[in-house]
Motif scaffolding. Structure first.
Motif: not given
Length: 335
Positions: A91-110
C-alpha cells in the motif's frame, strides 16, 4: 394404501431429483471416461465444486429473500486484485513517500471486508433506494469489474509468493495447501456450509430470511426488520464471493482482473438446481451444495470427454432452464 405409498415415493423423488441427476451424471461420465473417478481428478473436481458451493451459499441466502446478486463474479475478481496488489506492491502512500506491507492474514481480512462493503452497498440500494435487485447488483458488478481493471490497468499481479523480509509470505497456502490430505478450499467450503446450514435452520435469522422471501409484507407486519435482513444476506453474499476470489488467486499464485467472469451464473444455477425458488421463501443450503456438485461434475465431465467449450455453455444453459421449469411445475402441483 397403494395410493399413499405412491404419493410418498413421488414426494421423495421430487425432493431428491437433483441428487438423482448427480448420480446419473457420475455414472455416465465414469463410463465415458475411465479416469473420471481417479483420485487426482476427484480432488481437482472437488476444488472446483468448493468455489461454486461457497458462492452458492451467499447466493442462496439472497435468493431466499426473493433477491438476486449479479455482482459476485466481479467481487471475486476485485478481491483477488486487492490481495494481489497488497502482496505484490504493498500500500503506497505517495504523499508520505512510504510503502506499507501487510501480513497475509490482514490482507485476507481486508479483501473479505471489501466484499462485505460491496454487499452492504447492494443491500442499501435494494432496501433504502428501492432499486430492483437485478439492476442494483448489475450496476455494482460493472463498478467492481472496472475497479479491478483500474487497480492494475488491466494487468496481472504475478508471483504472489511474498518476501520473508516484508512479512507477507504464505498466500499460496490458501489455494494449494492441504489438511489431512484434503485441500484447504474444501475445508473452507465444509465450514461455511456448516455455518450456513445452522444459521438457516436453527436461528431466528434463518426464519426471518424464509419469512421475508415468503411474504415480505407479512414479515414486516410481524415485526421482522426486513431491510436489515435483506442487507445482511447481501453482505454474506459479498463475503463469500471475496473468499472465492482469494482462493483462486492463491491457487494460481497470481491475480487477474477478469477472474470470476460468469461465476454469478454458476452460483445461481447451483441454487436453482438445489431447489431454491427464484420467487423466494423456498430452498436450502444443502440443496445448493448438491446443485454445486451437479455443476462441477457437469463441467469437469464434459471437459474430460472432450465436449467443445461452446457446447458446454449451451448444455449448461439447457440444464438451468430445465431445472427452473421442473421447479415451477413442482410449485404448481404443491399449490
Amino acid at each position: 394404501m397403494n395410493k399413499i405409498n405412491a404419493f410418498t415415493v413421488k414426494s421423495y423423488l421430487d425432493k431428491g431429483k437433483t441428487i438423482i441427476a448427480l448420480i446419473l451424471l457420475v455414472i455416465v461420465f465414469s463410463i465415458l471416461s475411465p479416469n473420471f473417478l481417479s483420485g487426482s481428478n476427484l480432488i481437482i473436481m472437488s476444488k472446483h465444486v468448493a468455489q461454486t458451493a461457497i458462492l452458492s451459499v451467499g447466493m442462496t441466502f439472497v435468493v431466499l429473500t426473493g433477491g438476486i446478486d449479479l455482482s459476485v463474479g466481479a467481487i471475486c475478481g476485485l478481491s483477488g486484485m486487492i490481495a494481489g496488489g497488497l502482496i505484490y506492491e504493498g500500500l503506497v502512500f505517495n504523499f508520505l513517500g512510504i510503502t506499507v506491507y501487510f501480513s497475509v492474514p490482514v490482507i485476507i481480512l481486508i479483501s473479505i471486508l471489501m466484499g462485505m462493503i460491496v454487499g452492504l452497498v447492494n443491500g442499501i440500494l435494494v432496501t433504502k433506494f428501492k432499486v430492483p435487485a437485478f439492476i442494483a447488483t448489475l450496476g455494482t458488478m460493472f463498478i467492481c469489474r472496472g475497479s479491478a481493471m483500474l487497480r492494475s490497468n488491466g494487468k496481472t499481479f504475478p508471483n504472489l509468493i511474498g518476501k520473508e523480509e516484508l512479512g507477507n509470505t504464505g498466500f499460496p497456502i490458501l489455494g494449494a495447501g492441504t489438511i489431512l490430505g484434503i485441500p484447504i478450499s474444501i475445508w473452507i467450503m465444509i465450514l461455511l456450509v456448516g455455518i450456513a446450514v445452522y444459521a438457516s435452520t436453527k436461528t431466528p435469522f434463518g426464519r426471518y430470511v424464509y419469512a421475508v422471501g415468503g411474504n415480505e409484507n407479512a414479515a414486516r407486519l410481524s415485526g421482522i426488520k426486513v431491510n436489515k435482513v435483506v442487507t445482511i444476506v447481501y453482505i454474506i453474499s459479498g463475503a463469500c464471493a471475496a473468499i472465492v476470489g482469494l482462493i483462486i488467486s492463491s491457487e494460481l499464485v497470481a491475480s487477474h482482473p477478469a477472474t470470476g467472469e460468469s461465476f454469478e451464473m454458476n452460483a445461481i444455477a447451483a441454487a436453482v438446481l438445489g431447489g431454491t425458488s427464484l420467487a423466494g421463501g423456498k430452498g436450502s443450503i444443502l440443496g445448493a451444495l448438491v446443485g454445486a456438485f451437479v455443476i462441477g461434475v457437469l463441467n469437469d465431465g464434459m471437459v474430460m470427454v472432450g465436449v467443445s467449450s461452446f457446447w458446454q455453455t449451451v448444455i449448461k444453459g439447457v440444464v438451468i432452464i430445465i431445472a427452473v421449469i421442473l421447479e415451477q411445475m413442482q410449485g404448481k402441483k404443491s399449490k
